[in-house]
Design an enzyme around this catalytic site. Structure first.
Site, PDB file in Angstrom:
ATOM      1  CB  CYS A  11      -0.352  -0.071   1.701  1.00 35.22           C
ATOM      2  SG  CYS A  11      -2.816   0.742   0.921  1.00 35.22           S
ATOM      3  CB  CYS A  83      -5.088   1.342  -2.595  1.00 31.08           C
ATOM      4  SG  CYS A  83      -2.743   1.904  -2.662  1.00 31.08           S
TER       5      CYS A  83
END
Length: 260
Positions: A11, A83
């Site tokens: 991330c 993400c």
């Protein structure tokens, strides 16, 4: 013992989503997987991340934010981004195997008070599927799924068959005459639907004297029985009249145990 598969979760800040995934995978299956997390711009582990994990009973020991540079060059069987931004920023890592891109909303930007617990639950569900798919050979998964989702939903697409399946799930077993009374339909129509439910593997029958009883097939996958129970529990009103007619039926046939 076979080598554990190494999984890297990436991330941006390595403060919440990737930390959750690292801790959850260790919790779910540390025997077959080694979990590591890192960030493209690491900060520190968010206290709300630790709170959400601990609330679920997942250990947070050893969780620290790390830079992707700290793991570059290490061999990983899977690199999973959590993400879109990290997926775009993540360059190919030497020694990395399969890349998987997941995208979960950042709980830090959510106004919901339980955002971290919600995100944790979403990641938990995705990881359970990941473990199932990657830890079992395809043949083993196929053998454990005797009834596919497509077959099941085709079979239950008819309203009468859906009602029959839920009534049988409620009562454990029913005969044709009981279903005829409950659904207020003629016997030949009920029999045709029962034959279809039996042919798709959802029901099985047993004869006891002049009566034939139908029950859920004992070898159904757990997800099927769980789905029927959940549907039944959340649709009482939809089935209310059927159940009332069944319970008000006079002279319901007696039963002997299935093992007789």
């Amino acid at each position: 013992m076979s080598r554990r598969k190494r999984v890297l979760f990436l991330c941006v800040a390595n403060s919440s989503r990737s930390q959750m995934a690292e801790a959850l995978l260790r919790h779910l299956d540390s025997e077959h997987f080694e979990a590591v997390s890192a960030g493209t711009a690491p900060t520190q582990v968010d206290p709300r991340t630790r709170e959400a994990l601990e609330h679920l009973g997942v250990s947070t020991a050893g969780l620290v934010s790390k830079s992707i540079e700290q793991v570059t060059g290490e061999p990983f069987d899977y690199v999973i981004t959590l993400c879109d931004k990290s997926a775009l920023e993540c360059l190919s890592l030497p020694g990395a195997g399969e890349y998987i891109a997941w995208n979960f909303a950042d709980p830090a930007t959510s106004p919901q008070p339980d955002a971290y617990r919600r995100t944790l639950q979403e990641i938990h569900e995705r990881l359970r599927m990941f473990v199932l798919i990657t830890s079992k050979p395809a043949s083993a998964i196929a053998q454990s799924a005797s009834l596919s989702p497509v077959e099941l939903f085709k079979c239950l697409a008819d309203e009468t068959r859906a009602r029959i399946a839920l009534l049988v799930s409620l009562e454990q077993e029913l005969c044709v005459c009981e279903l005829t009374a409950a659904l207020d339909q003629v016997q030949p129509k009920i029999s045709r639907h029962l034959a279809l439910l039996r042919s798709c593997g959802l029901l099985e029958d047993r004869r006891n004297g002049q009566w034939v009883y139908y029950r859920l097939h004992p070898q159904l996958p757990a997800w099927v029985t769980d789905m029927l129970k959940t549907t039944l529990a959340n649709n009482v009103e939809w089935l209310r009249q059927d159940v009332q007619r069944l319970w008000q039926m006079r002279d319901r046939p007696g039963r002997k145990p299935a093992c007789d």
